[in-house]
Design a protein around this motif. Structure first.
Motif, short mmCIF file in Angstrom:
data_model
loop_
_atom_site.label_atom_id
_atom_site.label_comp_id
_atom_site.label_asym_id
_atom_site.label_seq_id
_atom_site.Cartn_x
_atom_site.Cartn_y
_atom_site.Cartn_z
N GLY A 135 9.09 -34.81 -9.95
CA GLY A 135 9.45 -33.38 -10.29
C GLY A 135 8.17 -32.86 -11.09
O GLY A 135 8.10 -31.57 -10.91
N LEU A 136 7.51 -33.38 -11.89
CA LEU A 136 6.38 -32.98 -12.52
C LEU A 136 5.21 -32.62 -11.65
O LEU A 136 4.69 -31.64 -11.89
CB LEU A 136 5.92 -34.01 -13.55
N MET A 137 5.15 -33.60 -10.26
CA MET A 137 4.12 -33.04 -9.43
C MET A 137 4.41 -31.83 -8.60
O MET A 137 3.61 -31.09 -8.53
CB MET A 137 3.85 -34.22 -8.51
N TYR B 17 2.74 -24.43 -10.35
CA TYR B 17 2.01 -23.84 -11.49
C TYR B 17 0.74 -23.56 -10.88
O TYR B 17 0.11 -22.54 -11.15
CB TYR B 17 1.96 -24.40 -12.66
N LEU C 120 6.31 -29.29 -10.14
CA LEU C 120 6.03 -28.10 -10.91
C LEU C 120 4.46 -27.93 -11.29
O LEU C 120 4.18 -26.66 -11.31
CB LEU C 120 6.66 -28.53 -12.37
N ALA C 121 3.63 -28.97 -11.34
CA ALA C 121 2.33 -28.90 -11.50
C ALA C 121 1.72 -28.03 -10.01
O ALA C 121 0.85 -26.95 -10.23
CB ALA C 121 1.64 -30.14 -11.57
N SER C 122 2.22 -28.38 -9.05
CA SER C 122 1.79 -27.79 -7.75
C SER C 122 2.21 -26.32 -7.67
O SER C 122 1.40 -25.48 -7.39
CB SER C 122 2.25 -28.49 -6.56
N VAL D 295 11.46 -38.31 -11.95
CA VAL D 295 10.82 -37.31 -13.14
C VAL D 295 9.39 -37.14 -12.67
O VAL D 295 8.83 -35.92 -12.83
CB VAL D 295 10.95 -38.17 -14.64
N PHE D 296 8.60 -38.15 -12.21
CA PHE D 296 7.14 -38.02 -11.91
C PHE D 296 7.14 -37.16 -10.83
O PHE D 296 6.24 -36.04 -10.84
CB PHE D 296 6.70 -39.39 -11.81
#
Length: 242
Positions: free
Chosen positions: A29-31, A37, A33-35, A26-27
């Motif tokens: 995946g969030l990284m 964005y 997505l943040a990249s 999950v972490f």
């Protein structure tokens, strides 16, 4: 290709079996997505225009704790504040020595309510235009505190070369007046403390204590600089050029 996909699937299922593995996925995946964005929303020239631009970081210094740090860990820290004045607070023309002198005043008003001191105070002056080279630009900064006023916290005479007459100077790079370590300001604060509180302190020693601390502080015990405490209230910084 299908064999590689199968192996990746097996690795994913193996990692997903544990809670630590799930958190890690999950972490990750969030990284990702943040990249994505960041790439989609940030300007392509952000690195050169902002991140590597020293002029930008004069207003937004890198050592200032971000707002999220204040909100989560230490709300007593002063928030970073940038005040911009496009129009002067007053604009007058005075007769001085037979010349018509224009006096422009910009007054910065700051409500200081904090148990901590600011790290620095900086005044940036942009776009000064001179039409008569025989009359230099006089820059003067005053400080009005709840306990009194310093009429000439900072003073400088700026002589403009003939070739720059009629042009705007200090653009795009401004004229900077920094309180941090400024010996002229330290000298004026030393005089103010002597007159107002009967406290005698050498400007060099005052600079070691911190010019910005003395600008926003007052001794609670007469004649004792170590009793300096934040002086909360309305702080005015009238800045004049003429």
């Amino acid at each position: 290709m299908s064999l590689q996909t199968a192996r990746l699937g097996e690795v994913f299922l193996l990692v997903w079996r544990t809670w630590t593995g799930r958190v890690g996925i999950v972490f990750l995946g969030l990284m990702v997505l943040a990249s994505i964005y960041t790439l989609l929303t940030m300007p392509l020239d952000y690195g050169t225009r902002v991140w590597s631009n020293s002029d930008y970081w004069k207003d937004y210094p890198k050592m200032v704790p971000p707002d999220w740090y204040r909100a989560l860990f230490d709300r007593s820290l002063l928030p970073h504040t940038v005040m911009k004045l496009e129009q002067p607070s007053s604009d007058r023309v005075l007769n001085y020595g037979g010349y018509q002198v224009r006096v422009v005043t910009y007054t910065f008003t700051y409500s200081y309510e904090s148990p901590t001191y600011p790290q620095n105070v900086r005044i940036a002056i942009y776009g000064v235009q001179v039409r008569n080279p025989s009359i230099p630009v006089v820059l003067s900064v005053s400080l009005e505190r709840p306990d009194g006023r310093i009429n000439q916290l900072y003073f400088e005479i700026i002589r403009i070369p003939q070739e720059l007459v009629g042009q705007k100077i200090y653009t795009p790079v401004p004229k900077d007046v920094n309180a941090y370590g400024n010996m002229y300001i330290a000298s004026q604060l030393s005089s103010f403390l002597s007159t107002r509180y009967g406290l005698s302190i050498n400007p060099a020693d005052l600079a070691q204590i911190g010019v910005e601390r003395v600008m926003f502080g007052a001794p609670t015990s007469p004649g004792n600089i170590s009793s300096l405490e934040p002086l909360n209230g309305i702080i005015d910084l009238p800045s004049r050029s003429s």
